[in-house]
Design a protein around this motif. Structure first.
Motif, PDB file in Angstrom:
ATOM      1  N   ALA A  63       0.865  -1.186   0.000  1.00  0.00           N
ATOM      2  CA  ALA A  63       0.000   0.000   0.000  1.00  0.00           C
ATOM      3  C   ALA A  63       0.899   1.232   0.000  1.00  0.00           C
ATOM      4  CB  ALA A  63      -0.906  -0.009   1.228  1.00  0.00           C
ATOM      5  N   SER A  64       0.370   2.354  -0.434  1.00  0.00           N
ATOM      6  CA  SER A  64       1.205   3.549  -0.577  1.00  0.00           C
ATOM      7  C   SER A  64       0.729   4.688   0.319  1.00  0.00           C
ATOM      8  CB  SER A  64       1.212   4.015  -2.036  1.00  0.00           C
ATOM      9  OG  SER A  64      -0.101   4.299  -2.479  1.00  0.00           O
ATOM     10  N   VAL A  65       1.684   5.520   0.706  1.00  0.00           N
ATOM     11  CA  VAL A  65       1.400   6.744   1.459  1.00  0.00           C
ATOM     12  C   VAL A  65       1.552   7.901   0.497  1.00  0.00           C
ATOM     13  CG1 VAL A  65       2.113   8.228   3.367  1.00  0.00           C
ATOM     14  CG2 VAL A  65       2.196   5.740   3.634  1.00  0.00           C
ATOM     15  N   THR A  66       0.462   8.577   0.190  1.00  0.00           N
ATOM     16  CA  THR A  66       0.479   9.644  -0.813  1.00  0.00           C
ATOM     17  C   THR A  66       0.433  11.043  -0.196  1.00  0.00           C
ATOM     18  OG1 THR A  66      -1.935   9.471  -1.023  1.00  0.00           O
ATOM     19  CG2 THR A  66      -0.594   8.180  -2.547  1.00  0.00           C
ATOM     20  N   GLY A  67       0.350  11.103   1.141  1.00  0.00           N
ATOM     21  CA  GLY A  67       0.351  12.396   1.813  1.00  0.00           C
ATOM     22  C   GLY A  67       0.822  12.256   3.250  1.00  0.00           C
ATOM     23  N   VAL A  68       1.747  13.122   3.666  1.00  0.00           N
ATOM     24  CA  VAL A  68       2.259  13.114   5.036  1.00  0.00           C
ATOM     25  C   VAL A  68       2.386  14.555   5.512  1.00  0.00           C
ATOM     26  CG1 VAL A  68       4.111  12.404   6.587  1.00  0.00           C
ATOM     27  CG2 VAL A  68       3.609  11.034   4.575  1.00  0.00           C
ATOM     28  N   GLN A  69       1.855  14.830   6.706  1.00  0.00           N
ATOM     29  CA  GLN A  69       1.936  16.185   7.240  1.00  0.00           C
ATOM     30  C   GLN A  69       1.967  16.143   8.768  1.00  0.00           C
ATOM     31  OE1 GLN A  69       2.252  19.227   5.601  1.00  0.00           O
ATOM     32  NE2 GLN A  69       2.598  19.951   7.696  1.00  0.00           N
ATOM     33  N   ALA A  70       2.915  16.856   9.350  1.00  0.00           N
ATOM     34  CA  ALA A  70       3.008  16.956  10.808  1.00  0.00           C
ATOM     35  C   ALA A  70       2.344  18.243  11.280  1.00  0.00           C
ATOM     36  CB  ALA A  70       4.473  16.939  11.237  1.00  0.00           C
ATOM     37  N   THR A  79      -5.544  24.657  10.302  1.00  0.00           N
ATOM     38  CA  THR A  79      -5.858  25.177   8.966  1.00  0.00           C
ATOM     39  C   THR A  79      -4.679  25.083   8.009  1.00  0.00           C
ATOM     40  OG1 THR A  79      -7.460  26.709   9.929  1.00  0.00           O
ATOM     41  CG2 THR A  79      -6.719  27.150   7.683  1.00  0.00           C
ATOM     42  N   ASP A  80      -3.516  25.628   8.400  1.00  0.00           N
ATOM     43  CA  ASP A  80      -2.358  25.643   7.497  1.00  0.00           C
ATOM     44  C   ASP A  80      -1.855  24.242   7.193  1.00  0.00           C
ATOM     45  OD1 ASP A  80      -2.415  28.374   7.341  1.00  0.00           O
ATOM     46  OD2 ASP A  80      -0.865  28.713   8.859  1.00  0.00           O
ATOM     47  N   GLU A  81      -1.811  23.388   8.216  1.00  0.00           N
ATOM     48  CA  GLU A  81      -1.303  22.031   8.017  1.00  0.00           C
ATOM     49  C   GLU A  81      -2.214  21.212   7.093  1.00  0.00           C
ATOM     50  OE1 GLU A  81       0.269  23.533  11.918  1.00  0.00           O
ATOM     51  OE2 GLU A  81      -1.667  23.507  10.905  1.00  0.00           O
ATOM     52  N   ILE A  82      -3.523  21.373   7.261  1.00  0.00           N
ATOM     53  CA  ILE A  82      -4.453  20.651   6.399  1.00  0.00           C
ATOM     54  C   ILE A  82      -4.391  21.174   4.966  1.00  0.00           C
ATOM     55  CG2 ILE A  82      -6.904  20.224   5.945  1.00  0.00           C
ATOM     56  CD1 ILE A  82      -7.327  20.051   8.958  1.00  0.00           C
ATOM     57  N   LYS A  83      -4.261  22.487   4.821  1.00  0.00           N
ATOM     58  CA  LYS A  83      -4.113  23.052   3.475  1.00  0.00           C
ATOM     59  C   LYS A  83      -2.868  22.512   2.788  1.00  0.00           C
ATOM     60  CE  LYS A  83      -6.644  27.416   3.830  1.00  0.00           C
ATOM     61  NZ  LYS A  83      -6.555  28.897   3.783  1.00  0.00           N
ATOM     62  N   LEU A  85      -1.517  19.605   3.356  1.00  0.00           N
ATOM     63  CA  LEU A  85      -1.757  18.193   3.076  1.00  0.00           C
ATOM     64  C   LEU A  85      -2.539  17.989   1.787  1.00  0.00           C
ATOM     65  CD1 LEU A  85      -1.585  15.218   4.135  1.00  0.00           C
ATOM     66  CD2 LEU A  85      -3.796  15.628   5.245  1.00  0.00           C
ATOM     67  N   VAL A  86      -3.511  18.868   1.520  1.00  0.00           N
ATOM     68  CA  VAL A  86      -4.404  18.665   0.365  1.00  0.00           C
ATOM     69  C   VAL A  86      -4.193  19.690  -0.754  1.00  0.00           C
ATOM     70  CG1 VAL A  86      -6.150  17.522   1.751  1.00  0.00           C
ATOM     71  CG2 VAL A  86      -6.256  20.003   1.481  1.00  0.00           C
ATOM     72  N   GLY A  87      -3.024  20.348  -0.741  1.00  0.00           N
ATOM     73  CA  GLY A  87      -2.677  21.217  -1.856  1.00  0.00           C
ATOM     74  C   GLY A  87      -3.428  22.523  -1.946  1.00  0.00           C
ATOM     75  N   LEU A  88      -3.897  23.040  -0.806  1.00  0.00           N
ATOM     76  CA  LEU A  88      -4.623  24.311  -0.814  1.00  0.00           C
ATOM     77  C   LEU A  88      -3.783  25.484  -0.308  1.00  0.00           C
ATOM     78  CD1 LEU A  88      -8.117  23.196   0.544  1.00  0.00           C
ATOM     79  CD2 LEU A  88      -7.511  23.759  -1.820  1.00  0.00           C
ATOM     80  N   LYS A  89      -2.615  25.207   0.245  1.00  0.00           N
ATOM     81  CA  LYS A  89      -1.803  26.282   0.810  1.00  0.00           C
ATOM     82  C   LYS A  89      -1.057  27.055  -0.268  1.00  0.00           C
ATOM     83  CE  LYS A  89       1.307  27.320   4.628  1.00  0.00           C
ATOM     84  NZ  LYS A  89       2.067  26.761   5.781  1.00  0.00           N
ATOM     85  N   ASN A  90      -0.402  26.356  -1.188  1.00  0.00           N
ATOM     86  CA  ASN A  90       0.307  26.986  -2.304  1.00  0.00           C
ATOM     87  C   ASN A  90      -0.383  26.595  -3.602  1.00  0.00           C
ATOM     88  OD1 ASN A  90       2.418  28.095  -0.628  1.00  0.00           O
ATOM     89  ND2 ASN A  90       3.236  26.018  -0.460  1.00  0.00           N
ATOM     90  N   VAL A 170     -11.306  17.344  13.263  1.00  0.00           N
ATOM     91  CA  VAL A 170     -12.322  16.918  12.302  1.00  0.00           C
ATOM     92  C   VAL A 170     -13.076  18.104  11.693  1.00  0.00           C
ATOM     93  CG1 VAL A 170     -14.480  15.629  12.015  1.00  0.00           C
ATOM     94  CG2 VAL A 170     -12.558  14.600  13.247  1.00  0.00           C
ATOM     95  N   PRO A 171     -13.527  19.102  12.490  1.00  0.00           N
ATOM     96  CA  PRO A 171     -14.171  20.267  11.873  1.00  0.00           C
ATOM     97  C   PRO A 171     -13.246  21.004  10.905  1.00  0.00           C
ATOM     98  CG  PRO A 171     -14.659  20.189  14.212  1.00  0.00           C
ATOM     99  CD  PRO A 171     -13.613  19.155  13.965  1.00  0.00           C
ATOM    100  N   ALA A 172     -11.930  20.965  11.150  1.00  0.00           N
ATOM    101  CA  ALA A 172     -10.978  21.603  10.231  1.00  0.00           C
ATOM    102  C   ALA A 172     -10.897  20.826   8.926  1.00  0.00           C
ATOM    103  CB  ALA A 172      -9.598  21.688  10.887  1.00  0.00           C
ATOM    104  N   PHE A 173     -11.006  19.503   8.997  1.00  0.00           N
ATOM    105  CA  PHE A 173     -11.081  18.692   7.776  1.00  0.00           C
ATOM    106  C   PHE A 173     -12.313  19.104   6.967  1.00  0.00           C
ATOM    107  CE2 PHE A 173      -8.780  14.910   9.941  1.00  0.00           C
ATOM    108  CZ  PHE A 173      -7.555  15.363   9.477  1.00  0.00           C
ATOM    109  N   VAL A 174     -13.432  19.232   7.647  1.00  0.00           N
ATOM    110  CA  VAL A 174     -14.693  19.597   6.989  1.00  0.00           C
ATOM    111  C   VAL A 174     -14.581  20.982   6.344  1.00  0.00           C
ATOM    112  CG1 VAL A 174     -17.155  20.058   7.340  1.00  0.00           C
ATOM    113  CG2 VAL A 174     -16.054  18.148   8.548  1.00  0.00           C
ATOM    114  N   ALA A 175     -13.940  21.919   7.048  1.00  0.00           N
ATOM    115  CA  ALA A 175     -13.784  23.278   6.526  1.00  0.00           C
ATOM    116  C   ALA A 175     -12.934  23.308   5.255  1.00  0.00           C
ATOM    117  CB  ALA A 175     -13.159  24.179   7.591  1.00  0.00           C
ATOM    118  N   ALA A 176     -12.063  22.309   5.106  1.00  0.00           N
ATOM    119  CA  ALA A 176     -11.223  22.220   3.906  1.00  0.00           C
ATOM    120  C   ALA A 176     -11.883  21.376   2.812  1.00  0.00           C
ATOM    121  CB  ALA A 176      -9.866  21.619   4.274  1.00  0.00           C
ATOM    122  N   ASP A 177     -13.218  21.171   2.946  1.00  0.00           N
ATOM    123  CA  ASP A 177     -13.988  20.396   1.970  1.00  0.00           C
ATOM    124  C   ASP A 177     -13.540  18.939   1.881  1.00  0.00           C
ATOM    125  OD1 ASP A 177     -15.589  22.509   1.335  1.00  0.00           O
ATOM    126  OD2 ASP A 177     -14.454  23.115  -0.428  1.00  0.00           O
TER     127      ASP A 177
END
Length: 301
Positions: A63-70, A79-83, A85-90, A170-177
Motif C-alpha cells: 500500500a502507498s502513502v500519498t500524503g504526510v503532514q506533521a 488550517t495551514d497544516e491541512i491546506k 496536506l491537500v494542496g490548498l496552501k500553495n 475533524v471540523p478543520a477537515f470539513v472546513a477544507a472540503d
C-alpha cells in the motif's frame, strides 16, 4: 515503547505503539481494501514513531502513502497544516491552477491579435473598454482559485493522536472540503452542494481516540471512523459483571486505564495469596514465569 526492555522490574500491559500500527494497517489494507493513505501526525516522539510504524507496515502490503503532514502537539487549530496536506496552501503552484490561468491568458491573447487599429476618435472609449476587460480577466483568475478544491489522492487518513485533539481536527477537515464522515445524509449533501461524486475518506486512529468525547461532540461527523480500543467488552462474562457494577456506582463506563489498574491489582493480589515470597526478587521471578494473565477486559502479559 518497549518499556519492559528497560528493566526486569518493568511490565507492560497495554498494546505497544508498534503493535497498534501493525494491527490497524493490516485491517485497513486487508479488511477494508484501502491502498492509498495519508498520515497526519503530531510532531513529537509518539506521533513520529506511530507514523513510521504504520508506514512500515503498509509497505509490507504494497500500500502507498500519498500524503504526510506533521502538526504541533496539542494544537487546536490545523488550517495551514491541512491546506498543505491537500494542496490548498500553495495553490498557485498546482498544475491544474496553472492550466486554468494559461487558458485565460491564451484566450485573451487571441482577442488582442484580432483587434484592429482604432481610430483616434475612439481612443477614450477603448481605454474604458480595456479597464473593463482587465477587471473581467482578474475575476476569471480568481474563479480559478475558487473552483479548485482539495487534492485528495488518498482513501484513508491515519491520525495517531488523542480524542480531544481529534475533536478539534475533524471540523478543520470539513472546513477544507474533506469528506470524512460515512453518514449517508452528509455524503449526499456534500456531493450535491459541491457537485461532486466523492466517497468518504476513511478516518483511522489509535486507542487514544477512545472515550465519549468524540461521539458527544462529533457523532455524525466521525461516523464510520475506525480506531483501536485496546478493550473488548465481550471477552468474558466476568468483564460484563464488572462493567455493570461500575456503571451502577459511577453512572459511566470505566476507562481503559481504570480497567488496567483493576487487572494489575488482581494479578498482584492473586500471587500474594497463592504463596509466600521471601523477597521482592522472588516475586518478580514469579511474575516473569507468568506467560499470560486473563484480565477482565484484556490480557496482561
Amino acid at each position: 515503547e518497549d518499556l519492559a526492555q528497560l528493566s526486569r522490574h518493568v511490565f507492560q500491559i497495554r498494546l505497544s505503539k508498534q503493535k497498534q500500527a501493525e494491527v490497524l494497517a493490516r485491517y485497513a489494507v486487508l479488511g477494508l481494501g484501502i491502498k492509498k493513505f495519508a498520515i497526519f501526525y503530531p510532531n513529537n516522539n509518539y506521533g513520529q514513531s506511530m507514523m513510521e510504524y504504520f508506514w512500515r507496515e503498509l509497505d509490507k502490503y504494497e500500500a502507498s502513502v500519498t500524503g504526510v503532514q506533521a502538526y504541533k502537539p496539542f494544537a487546536t487549530t490545523f488550517t495551514d497544516e491541512i491546506k498543505s496536506l491537500v494542496g490548498l496552501k500553495n495553490i498557485e503552484a498546482r498544475k491544474d491552477y496553472k492550466e486554468c490561468i494559461e487558458k485565460i491568458d491564451n484566450e485573451n491573447s487571441q482577442e488582442d491579435e484580432n483587434d484592429e487599429k482604432l481610430q483616434e476618435s475612439e481612443a477614450l472609449e477603448e481605454v474604458l473598454k480595456e479597464d473593463v476587460e482587465t477587471a473581467s480577466i482578474e475575476d476569471l483568475k480568481k474563479d480559478c482559485l475558487e473552483k479548485l478544491g482539495p487534492q485528495i489522492d488518498f482513501e484513508a487518513i491515519f491520525v495517531p493522536d488523542f480524542s480531544k485533539t481529534v475533536s478539534y481536527m475533524v471540523p478543520a477537515f470539513v472546513a477544507a472540503d474533506m469528506l470524512v464522515s460515512q453518514n449517508k445524509e452528509i455524503v449526499e449533501t456534500y456531493n450535491q452542494v459541491l457537485q461532486r461524486d466523492a466517497s468518504a475518506i476513511q478516518l483511522l486512529g489509535t486507542n487514544g481516540w477512545n472515550g465519549e468525547l468524540l461521539l458527544s461532540r462529533l457523532r455524525r461527523q466521525v461516523q464510520g471512523a475506525v480506531y483501536l480500543s485496546g478493550l473488548e467488552k465481550n471477552i468474558s462474562v466476568k468483564f460484563k459483571e464488572i462493567l455493570e457494577k461500575y456503571e451502577q456506582i459511577y453512572n459511566s463506563e470505566p476507562s481503559l486505564l481504570e480497567i488496567q489498574v483493576y487487572d494489575v491489582t488482581n494479578l498482584i493480589l492473586g500471587y500474594y495469596k497463592s504463596g509466600y515470597f521471601e523477597s521482592v526478587e522472588q516475586f518478580i521471578d514469579r511474575l516473569h514465569q507468568n506467560k499470560k494473565f486473563e484480565g477482565t477486559g484484556l490480557d496482561v502479559c
